[in-house]
Design a protein around this motif. Structure first.
Motif, PDB file in Angstrom:
ATOM      1  N   VAL A   1       6.116  -4.407   5.278  1.00 35.80           N
ATOM      2  CA  VAL A   1       6.044  -4.575   6.734  1.00 35.80           C
ATOM      3  C   VAL A   1       7.178  -5.465   7.223  1.00 35.80           C
ATOM      4  O   VAL A   1       7.840  -5.179   8.231  1.00 35.80           O
ATOM      5  CB  VAL A   1       4.676  -5.163   7.138  1.00 35.80           C
ATOM      6  N   LEU A   2       7.438  -6.556   6.534  1.00 32.14           N
ATOM      7  CA  LEU A   2       8.457  -7.501   6.970  1.00 32.14           C
ATOM      8  C   LEU A   2       9.859  -6.900   6.907  1.00 32.14           C
ATOM      9  O   LEU A   2      10.695  -7.151   7.776  1.00 32.14           O
ATOM     10  CB  LEU A   2       8.389  -8.772   6.121  1.00 32.14           C
ATOM     11  N   LEU A   3      10.132  -6.125   5.880  1.00 30.55           N
ATOM     12  CA  LEU A   3      11.469  -5.575   5.713  1.00 30.55           C
ATOM     13  C   LEU A   3      11.652  -4.260   6.454  1.00 30.55           C
ATOM     14  O   LEU A   3      12.781  -3.879   6.770  1.00 30.55           O
ATOM     15  CB  LEU A   3      11.767  -5.397   4.222  1.00 30.55           C
ATOM     16  N   ARG A   4      10.556  -3.557   6.728  1.00 36.54           N
ATOM     17  CA  ARG A   4      10.591  -2.305   7.483  1.00 36.54           C
ATOM     18  C   ARG A   4       9.450  -2.309   8.492  1.00 36.54           C
ATOM     19  O   ARG A   4       8.483  -1.567   8.345  1.00 36.54           O
ATOM     20  CB  ARG A   4      10.479  -1.099   6.544  1.00 36.54           C
ATOM     21  N   PRO A   5       9.545  -3.137   9.540  1.00 36.68           N
ATOM     22  CA  PRO A   5       8.425  -3.245  10.481  1.00 36.68           C
ATOM     23  C   PRO A   5       8.034  -1.929  11.126  1.00 36.68           C
ATOM     24  O   PRO A   5       6.863  -1.711  11.451  1.00 36.68           O
ATOM     25  CB  PRO A   5       8.949  -4.243  11.526  1.00 36.68           C
ATOM     26  N   ALA A   6       8.992  -1.025  11.306  1.00 35.38           N
ATOM     27  CA  ALA A   6       8.690   0.248  11.950  1.00 35.38           C
ATOM     28  C   ALA A   6       7.761   1.107  11.110  1.00 35.38           C
ATOM     29  O   ALA A   6       7.132   2.038  11.625  1.00 35.38           O
ATOM     30  CB  ALA A   6       9.988   1.004  12.234  1.00 35.38           C
ATOM     31  N   ALA A   7       7.668   0.812   9.804  1.00 38.05           N
ATOM     32  CA  ALA A   7       6.797   1.594   8.919  1.00 38.05           C
ATOM     33  C   ALA A   7       5.387   1.040   8.857  1.00 38.05           C
ATOM     34  O   ALA A   7       4.537   1.568   8.133  1.00 38.05           O
ATOM     35  CB  ALA A   7       7.394   1.629   7.515  1.00 38.05           C
ATOM     36  N   ALA A   8       5.101  -0.018   9.620  1.00 39.61           N
ATOM     37  CA  ALA A   8       3.785  -0.650   9.549  1.00 39.61           C
ATOM     38  C   ALA A   8       2.665   0.303   9.946  1.00 39.61           C
ATOM     39  O   ALA A   8       1.558   0.256   9.389  1.00 39.61           O
ATOM     40  CB  ALA A   8       3.758  -1.895  10.434  1.00 39.61           C
ATOM     41  N   GLY A   9       2.940   1.169  10.927  1.00 36.21           N
ATOM     42  CA  GLY A   9       1.903   2.104  11.360  1.00 36.21           C
ATOM     43  C   GLY A   9       1.451   3.018  10.246  1.00 36.21           C
ATOM     44  O   GLY A   9       0.247   3.263  10.072  1.00 36.21           O
ATOM     45  N   LYS A  10       2.405   3.524   9.472  1.00 34.88           N
ATOM     46  CA  LYS A  10       2.048   4.390   8.348  1.00 34.88           C
ATOM     47  C   LYS A  10       1.259   3.620   7.286  1.00 34.88           C
ATOM     48  O   LYS A  10       0.308   4.150   6.704  1.00 34.88           O
ATOM     49  CB  LYS A  10       3.309   4.992   7.729  1.00 34.88           C
TER      50      LYS A  10
END
Length: 654
Positions: A610-619
């Motif tokens: 999440v921290l390194l790819r916040p946009a992927a948090a939803g998945k």
């Protein structure tokens, strides 16, 4: 000797353009060939004792190629067969580096003394096993799981099937811990059955081992690919060896397990595998955390990387914190005082051992005095008003030190070590006002070329190259390449100059940098072959360093007006943290924030994603890996503020 051989062009060297060779890179010019032939006089080529020592105790050569999990060949010793003992140094390789590479080419499983064994040269570093009555103690684990697994397989086949009783990291560098999961089961470490002993507190070791390779890891990996020749072919016109080890192996698995048993003071003792180990704590030397090890029952000593068959770096070219040359000397002298009368063998994490008390003492005294000389003479000249570069051009080692093979520049070089002492003691400014606020390289180059004229710059580059003055050719052409990177003639000629500098360089890292520069000027940027910030390394990072890693991704000007806060619950550790991005800076604090506008919960591995790819948090939330409570749009905003790092950024062009 202060200077690599390119500084002295023999008078009888005929000017001549480089001639293309069949392999792609160009051949040595007559000037370079003459420099390398003349260099032989600088070295004690008649001294062949190292060859006998490097062969001593061979139990078994490597059984096969080294393969990755997907079947790729990642190491094949046969690729270095051209370095046979009877092969004279070609014109394209400095004769001292050729000799060292012939020594490094030897590889396999070796008996050091009764009870100590090493696997050498399927990797840049060695794996050492000390056999005690109750088990095996592994001292350093190589750089990769694949190399360490092969090494332990050879130990099991030829030496002992006893269990691993302990692992020792001598210091915080990746080539000494990266293979740990090929040595020991993480479950045995977690249960306490197998301790991992290392210098410094656990927090300090983790910080320096992981932070060094991750926080600036993208830049370090790119620079390392130049220095270690990983973008070059293995050949007499490419990478010959890494000087202290055979090669850095691309495409491997780098692992990490935190130490469990810290050594924080000299004189600490541990009984491991039925043997006593005594430690000398030597911080701020070759690594921020380092230690020497004495095994009295075996009269065996290692000074880790503070004593090797090479001069070491005071400042690495790959990039790392500057080291203290005085501390190298201080701790080597303390080691001599403690164990110098009794040591009968010195085994290192690189290269081959030294046997006999006289040989061990000579190595340690000679290297002690070399580092002390570099430190003292650099500061003597600094106090006389010399700049770092002026001092590096001036200082030469006394013959008793400079002609010793183990003090030659196969890792560090005298030239850049002298400059590093200035950096350590005086900082980045060289004392010349003109260097305090210069124009950036492209702007300086553009103005220079506008003043002199592109044709005149190119003509001067051609003149210098024809005269064998490759240093000046590379320097003057740098202005034209940076002012007009599309200028093919300038790029080709600067590549030719860098190539000849590489062929003359004794230091393999200088060679790697020059030859890779030539390759990229001709062919463009080469794709990265490795990264120090491996998945295992990132996941092993302490949480505070993980947040530091995220923080260096923040695009400051874009985040200047931001003000966002997010809470994090690391459920596998039951730790609460929060971040605030404000005024262009990300700050992290430990502790719960009850009124956080968004809280993200999950295990550390998921929260790292999440921290390194916040946009992927939803998945991740949809899959159940994390839980989001609050305003999820904050993660989209955070994602918009984070930069991405290109591992293939240009170096020799703007």
């Amino acid at each position: 000797m202060a200077r690599t051989p390119e500084h002295a062009i023999p008078e009888d060297a005929a000017p001549q353009d480089a001639v293309p060779s069949e392999a792609g890179p160009k051949a040595a010019t007559p000037a370079t060939a003459a420099v390398n032939r003349a260099a032989v006089a600088q070295y004690a080529m008649e001294d062949r004792r190292d060859f006998a020592d490097a062969d001593r105790g061979l139990i078994a050569p490597f059984p096969d190629r080294l393969y990755a999990a997907d079947g790729r060949v990642i190491f094949d010793a046969a690729r270095f067969d051209y370095l046979s003992d009877d092969a004279p140094a070609p014109d394209t390789v400095n004769p001292s580096l050729w000799r060292q590479s012939q020594l490094i080419r030897r590889g396999g499983l070796y008996k050091v003394v009764d009870g100590i064994y090493q696997v050498r040269n399927n990797d840049i570093a060695n794996l050492t096993v000390v056999e005690g009555t109750d088990g095996l103690v592994v001292v350093d684990c190589m750089a990769s799981v694949e190399a360490a697994t092969q090494a332990m397989g050879m130990i099991r086949e030829h030496v002992s099937d006893k269990p691993v009783a302990a692992v020792i990291y001598t210091h915080t560098h990746i080539d000494h811990y990266g293979g740990v999961k090929g040595v020991v089961d993480p479950a045995d470490v977690a249960s306490g059955r197998v301790p991992i002993i290392a210098p410094g507190t656990v927090a300090s070791f983790d910080k320096h081992a992981l932070g060094e390779n991750v926080i600036a890891g993208n830049a370090m990996s790119r620079r390392a690919s130049y220095a270690f020749g990983s973008l070059l072919d293995y050949s007499a016109t490419g990478c010959v060896t890494c000087g202290i080890g055979i090669t850095t192996v691309p495409g491997v698995t780098v692992s990490y397990l935190s130490p469990t048993d810290p050594i924080t003071e000299t004189g600490a003792r541990r009984e491991l595998g039925g043997l006593e180990f005594e430690f000398l704590y030597a911080p701020d030397t070759e690594a921020p955390e380092e230690m020497h090890i004495w095994i009295p029952q075996l009269a065996a000593l290692t000074c880790a990387e503070n004593a090797n068959h090479s001069l070491h770096n005071i400042q690495t070219l790959r990039g790392a914190r500057t080291r203290d040359a005085r501390n190298f000397a201080r701790y080597l002298d303390e080691t001599l005082q403690r164990w110098g009368d009794d040591a009968e063998v010195h085994y290192g994490p690189h290269t081959w051992p030294v046997w006999g008390n006289e040989g061990v003492v000579d190595l340690l005294e000679s290297q002690r005095d070399t580092y002390k000389y570099i430190h003292d003479q650099a500061l003597r000249l600094a106090n006389k008003g010399y700049t770092p570069l002026e001092a590096a051009e001036e200082i030469e080692l006394p013959p008793a030190l400079g002609r010793a093979w183990h003090n030659r520049g196969y890792h560090g070089t005298l030239h850049h070590d002298v400059r590093a002492v200035f950096t350590k003691e005086l900082g980045m400014w060289d004392g010349d006002p003109v260097s305090l606020h210069p124009h950036p390289p492209v702007e300086s180059a553009r103005r220079f070329v506008e003043l002199i004229g592109a044709e005149q710059v190119l003509a001067e580059g051609r003149r210098a190259f024809a005269a064998g003055d490759y240093r000046w050719a590379a320097q003057i052409l740098h202005t034209l390449v940076f002012a007009r990177p599309e200028d093919r003639a300038a790029r080709e000629l600067q590549a030719d100059a860098y190539e000849q500098l590489g062929y003359q360089a004794e230091g393999p890292q200088w060679r790697g940098i020059f030859l890779t520069a030539a390759k990229e000027l001709r062919e463009g940027v080469q794709p990265a072959t490795f990264a120090t910030a491996s998945e295992d390394t990132v996941l092993a990072m302490p949480i505070d360093i993980l947040f530091d890693f995220v923080a260096v991704h923040v695009i400051g000007d874009r985040a200047a007006d931001a003000d966002l806060s997010i809470g994090f619950h690391f459920t596998d550790r039951d730790e609460f943290w929060s971040i605030r991005v404000h005024r262009g800076v990300l700050n992290a604090r430990q502790g719960a924030v009850p009124d956080a506008p968004l809280t993200v919960s999950g295990p550390k591995a998921a929260l790292a994603g999440v921290l390194l790819r916040p946009a992927a948090a939803g998945k991740l939330a949809a899959s159940g890996a994390v839980k989001l409570v609050g305003d999820e749009r904050l993660l989209e905003e955070l994602a918009s503020l984070l930069d991405e790092f290109d591992p293939n950024f240009p170096i020799v062009t703007p």
